[in-house]
Write a protein that holds these residues in place. Structure first.
Motif, PDB file in Angstrom:
ATOM      1  N   THR A  69       8.277   8.141   0.493  1.00 49.38           N
ATOM      2  CA  THR A  69       7.568   7.040   1.152  1.00 49.38           C
ATOM      3  C   THR A  69       7.694   5.712   0.412  1.00 49.38           C
ATOM      4  O   THR A  69       7.974   4.671   1.040  1.00 49.38           O
ATOM      5  N   PRO A  70       7.484   5.678  -0.922  1.00 48.59           N
ATOM      6  CA  PRO A  70       7.634   4.381  -1.610  1.00 48.59           C
ATOM      7  C   PRO A  70       9.039   3.793  -1.489  1.00 48.59           C
ATOM      8  O   PRO A  70       9.194   2.579  -1.349  1.00 48.59           O
TER       9      PRO A  70
ATOM     10  N   VAL B 247       2.359   1.790  -3.485  1.00 48.29           N
ATOM     11  CA  VAL B 247       1.419   2.227  -4.518  1.00 48.29           C
ATOM     12  C   VAL B 247       0.892   3.637  -4.243  1.00 48.29           C
ATOM     13  O   VAL B 247       0.800   4.470  -5.142  1.00 48.29           O
ATOM     14  N   ARG B 248       0.548   3.916  -2.983  1.00 41.42           N
ATOM     15  CA  ARG B 248      -0.117   5.175  -2.664  1.00 41.42           C
ATOM     16  C   ARG B 248       0.802   6.223  -2.043  1.00 41.42           C
ATOM     17  O   ARG B 248       0.412   7.383  -1.895  1.00 41.42           O
ATOM     18  N   GLY B 249       2.000   5.819  -1.665  1.00 42.51           N
ATOM     19  CA  GLY B 249       2.887   6.764  -1.003  1.00 42.51           C
ATOM     20  C   GLY B 249       3.376   7.870  -1.918  1.00 42.51           C
ATOM     21  O   GLY B 249       3.400   7.730  -3.137  1.00 42.51           O
ATOM     22  N   GLU B 250       3.786   8.951  -1.298  1.00 44.84           N
ATOM     23  CA  GLU B 250       4.302  10.099  -2.049  1.00 44.84           C
ATOM     24  C   GLU B 250       5.703  10.439  -1.564  1.00 44.84           C
ATOM     25  O   GLU B 250       6.087  10.115  -0.439  1.00 44.84           O
TER      26      GLU B 250
ATOM     27  N   ASP C 144       0.825  -1.209   0.000  1.00 42.33           N
ATOM     28  CA  ASP C 144       0.000   0.000   0.000  1.00 42.33           C
ATOM     29  C   ASP C 144       0.857   1.256   0.000  1.00 42.33           C
ATOM     30  O   ASP C 144       0.562   2.232  -0.713  1.00 42.33           O
ATOM     31  N   ALA C 145       1.947   1.237   0.796  1.00 43.62           N
ATOM     32  CA  ALA C 145       2.846   2.393   0.829  1.00 43.62           C
ATOM     33  C   ALA C 145       3.553   2.579  -0.510  1.00 43.62           C
ATOM     34  O   ALA C 145       3.777   3.714  -0.954  1.00 43.62           O
TER      35      ALA C 145
END
Length: 213
Positions: free
Chosen positions: A49-50, A43-46, A40-41
């Motif tokens: 974060t990824p 795919v959705r992190g900014e 989830d981090a």
């Protein structure tokens, strides 16, 4: 005429494998949870974060595998192979002095070196339950080796905790191999670089990312 097929030679001694099923189950659950959160981090992190999630997964996944799925003990007539989180140890039986379970399961070699058996956990709760079963069986025993109706009393192995049964089997193999000429050799220890390498890379990457973030 076709010549008769030669029979396939059977292996001289097949390995017995010992693993902790509860440890494997816990490892699978932890891997699923880690993958869910880390994915989830990713795919959705900014921002960073990824990348932090990727470094964390690179460090955590091998650690989870190392302590839950990887540990195993393999034994045959000639040697004992111990697969612990970060090392694999191969011990010819004639180098083994003792196999025991105190607060952890361990093997002592003739030169005094001690190796833990991560795949054979010791449960004090299971030990107490097994001791109670043995006490009840002894109380019901007539004293001549039979129970009610002339049925033989339950054997000691059936009243042992799972870890105790494994230790007893390993001791029996060790005793049987005491004079086998094929059970000789030097102990071998190999680091699990396939585990250690990714953990170190992930840890270094995580520290760098946290430092620059």
């Amino acid at each position: 005429m076709k010549s008769p097929e030669q029979p396939t030679a059977e292996p001289a001694c097949a390995d017995r494998a010992y693993r902790s099923l509860s440890g494997i189950a816990a490892g699978v659950l932890l891997l699923a949870l880690t993958g869910l959160i880390g994915g989830d981090a990713l795919v959705r992190g900014e921002g960073l974060t990824p990348w932090v999630a990727l470094a964390g997964l690179l460090m955590l996944v091998p650690l989870i595998v190392a302590f839950t799925v990887r540990p195993a003990v393999f034994a045959n007539d000639d040697r004992l192979r111990i697969r612990n989180p970060f090392r694999t140890i191969v011990l010819p039986w004639r180098t083994v002095a003792h196999v025991r379970a105190v607060y952890s399961s361990e093997v002592l070699t003739e030169d005094g070196t001690k190796y833990q058996l991560w795949a054979v956990p010791v449960s004090l709760r299971q030990r107490k339950a097994a001791a109670r079963r043995r006490s009840r069986a002894a109380a019901a025993d007539s004293g001549i080796g039979t129970g009610q109706g002339g049925v033989p009393a339950a054997g000691g192995a059936s009243h042992m905790a799972p870890g105790g049964r494994t230790i007893a089997e390993l001791r029996e193999l060790s005793e049987r191999a005491a004079h086998r000429p094929t059970a000789t050799g030097e102990p071998q220890v190999r680091w699990a670089y396939e585990i250690v390498g990714p953990v170190l890379v992930g840890a270094v990457a995580l520290l760098v990312l946290l430092a620059v973030g």
